[in-house]
Design a protein around this motif. Structure first.
Motif, mmCIF file in Angstrom:
data_model
loop_
_atom_site.group_PDB
_atom_site.id
_atom_site.type_symbol
_atom_site.label_atom_id
_atom_site.label_comp_id
_atom_site.label_asym_id
_atom_site.label_seq_id
_atom_site.Cartn_x
_atom_site.Cartn_y
_atom_site.Cartn_z
ATOM 1 N N ARG A 177 139.783 37.587 33.366
ATOM 2 C CA ARG A 177 138.460 38.202 33.296
ATOM 3 C C ARG A 177 137.762 37.850 31.976
ATOM 4 N N LEU A 180 136.308 34.388 32.294
ATOM 5 C CA LEU A 180 135.052 34.385 33.046
ATOM 6 C C LEU A 180 133.900 34.885 32.184
ATOM 7 N N THR A 181 134.162 35.904 31.392
ATOM 8 C CA THR A 181 133.118 36.414 30.507
ATOM 9 C C THR A 181 132.686 35.347 29.511
ATOM 10 N N ALA A 184 130.247 32.942 31.247
ATOM 11 C CA ALA A 184 129.166 33.546 32.027
ATOM 12 C C ALA A 184 127.800 33.041 31.579
ATOM 13 N N GLY A 185 127.637 32.759 30.281
ATOM 14 C CA GLY A 185 126.341 32.307 29.801
ATOM 15 C C GLY A 185 125.984 30.921 30.294
ATOM 16 N N GLU A 186 126.961 30.026 30.395
ATOM 17 C CA GLU A 186 126.694 28.651 30.804
ATOM 18 C C GLU A 186 126.842 28.438 32.304
ATOM 19 N N ARG A 187 127.752 29.136 32.917
ATOM 20 C CA ARG A 187 128.025 28.949 34.346
ATOM 21 C C ARG A 187 127.998 30.299 35.053
ATOM 22 N N GLY A 188 126.850 30.934 34.981
ATOM 23 C CA GLY A 188 126.727 32.265 35.588
ATOM 24 C C GLY A 188 126.924 32.252 37.086
ATOM 25 N N ASP A 189 126.436 31.198 37.768
ATOM 26 C CA ASP A 189 126.585 31.122 39.217
ATOM 27 C C ASP A 189 128.056 30.964 39.616
ATOM 28 N N VAL A 191 130.668 32.085 37.894
ATOM 29 C CA VAL A 191 131.297 33.387 37.664
ATOM 30 C C VAL A 191 130.960 34.349 38.794
ATOM 31 N N THR A 192 129.696 34.349 39.211
ATOM 32 C CA THR A 192 129.289 35.231 40.302
ATOM 33 C C THR A 192 130.011 34.879 41.595
ATOM 34 N N SER A 195 133.747 35.878 41.294
ATOM 35 C CA SER A 195 133.860 37.339 41.347
ATOM 36 C C SER A 195 133.614 37.851 42.760
#
Length: 369
Positions: A177, A180-181, A184-189, A191-192, A195
């Motif tokens: 986790r 992933l955090t 998250a800023g560079e590859r938010g899609d 991570v979403t 998740s």
């Protein structure tokens, strides 16, 4: 100086038909690779699903201040327990049926004689009946079941690989986790999508487990009332096969229906089949949607096609893991790209809700503006 006309065409997109053909060709290569590596992918993905299933235990322990190594150990041991219960229960159910059937050889022969007499009264020639029943005996049925038991044993032969992969995944899951955090800023899609896959898989497992227990409970009560032998074993089998989408209850129905035929005749078998279907319909199609809605997020047609494909590509584990495998493929191929989200809408079990309509007063104020 003007640029050549050909350079203006260099930036044009490829024809859509060509893109589709290239995509289909790539899909064929990927499917061939999955099928050739099915013996490895099945156990590895089972280990991943077990790790996801026990991840709430690890998270709960970490929130209570338990050290990371101890939380990881508890999660790994829980995954091993689930694996032992799954493989042991399935092997036990099939072995019990193999052990029980030879005791019904007389009833089986009497049933074959009754069918033979019925066919003769219908005008079918004796030679045709003998040819049709030449290979139909209780030994052949037992042989088929022993083959099924052998396939279960072949899955268990991959136990060492599953145990090792669960061990390594369980150790990495504690910090996943945080990883992933970090992206998250560079590859938010991405991570979403990951998740969504993890939460959807856990939701599918918990909902299927809960309603599988309910279905198995009513199946056991039914079999006890009808006097079918090994009622608790068939309830256990019904619970396990409940994880196979669409046709799982049929797989769990075959052994008790066969024993009902040998124990009480065609009428008892028909009663078991009808009541099994009724219980499955009420629990799966009436009660579950009202309580949890669509727990999977994919259409019934897609879930059935996923069952056929993954069972063909990976084997028995593919049938058991068809829904999680489909959720992972959806996350990696569709959810990671915002331009492909429309495909997810087409594959969903229910259409998206339309946006709420504006109130008359609000609409009039908008028009005035």
């Amino acid at each position: 100086m003007t640029e050549p006309a050909s350079s203006g065409k260099a930036g044009l997109p490829l024809p859509r038909g060509l893109v589709v053909l290239v995509g289909m060709a790539a899909l064929v290569v990927v499917v061939a690779g999955i099928r050739s590596l099915g013996g490895i992918l099945g156990p590895v993905f089972l280990a991943l699903i077990l790790t996801l299933a026990v991840s709430p235990v690890v998270s709960w322990l970490r929130r209570r201040g338990v050290p990371a190594w101890l939380a990881a150990t508890a999660g790994i041991l829980t995954a091993y327990l689930l694996l032992a219960l799954l493989a042991g229960s399935l092997a036990f159910a099939v072995a019990e049926l193999v052990r029980q059937l030879p005791a019904y050889s007389d009833q089986f022969n009497a049933l074959v004689d009754q069918v033979t007499d019925l066919l003769q009264r219908l005008g079918i020639q004796q030679t045709q009946i003998q040819d049709a029943l030449a290979q139909l005996d209780l030994g052949s049925v037992v042989g088929v079941l022993q083959n099924v038991l052998g396939q279960v044993a072949s899955v268990a032969s991959d136990l060492l690989l599953i145990v090792l992969v669960v061990l390594f995944m369980g150790m990495d899951a504690v910090s996943f986790r945080s990883r992933l955090t970090g992206i998250a800023g560079e590859r938010g899609d991405v991570v979403t999508a990951l998740s969504s896959f993890a939460s959807g898989t856990r939701r599918f497992l918990w909902v299927t487990t809960a309603f599988g227990l309910v279905t198995a409970f009513f199946d056991v009560i039914l079999l006890l009332v009808l006097g079918i032998p090994l009622a608790f074993v068939w309830g256990l089998l019904a619970f396990i096969t409940n994880f196979v989408p669409n046709i799982g209850f049929v797989l769990g129905l075959v052994p008790p229906a066969l024993l009902a035929l040998l124990e009480g005749g065609p009428g008892t078998m028909l009663l078991v089949i009808v009541l099994y279907i009724a219980i499955n319909f009420v629990v799966e199609s009436v009660v579950m949607p009202k309580i949890v809605g669509d727990a999977v997020g994919i259409s019934v047609t897609l879930s059935f096609l996923a069952l056929v494909f993954w069972a063909w590509a990976i084997g028995p584990l593919g049938a058991l893991l068809a829904i999680p495998l489909t959720l992972m493929a959806k996350a990696l191929l569709i959810d990671v790209d915002p331009n492909n989200r429309w495909i997810g809408v087409l594959l969903a079990a229910r259409p998206p809700r339309p946006p709420p309509k504006a109130e008359p007063d609000e609409q009039s104020s908008v028009d005035d503006d």
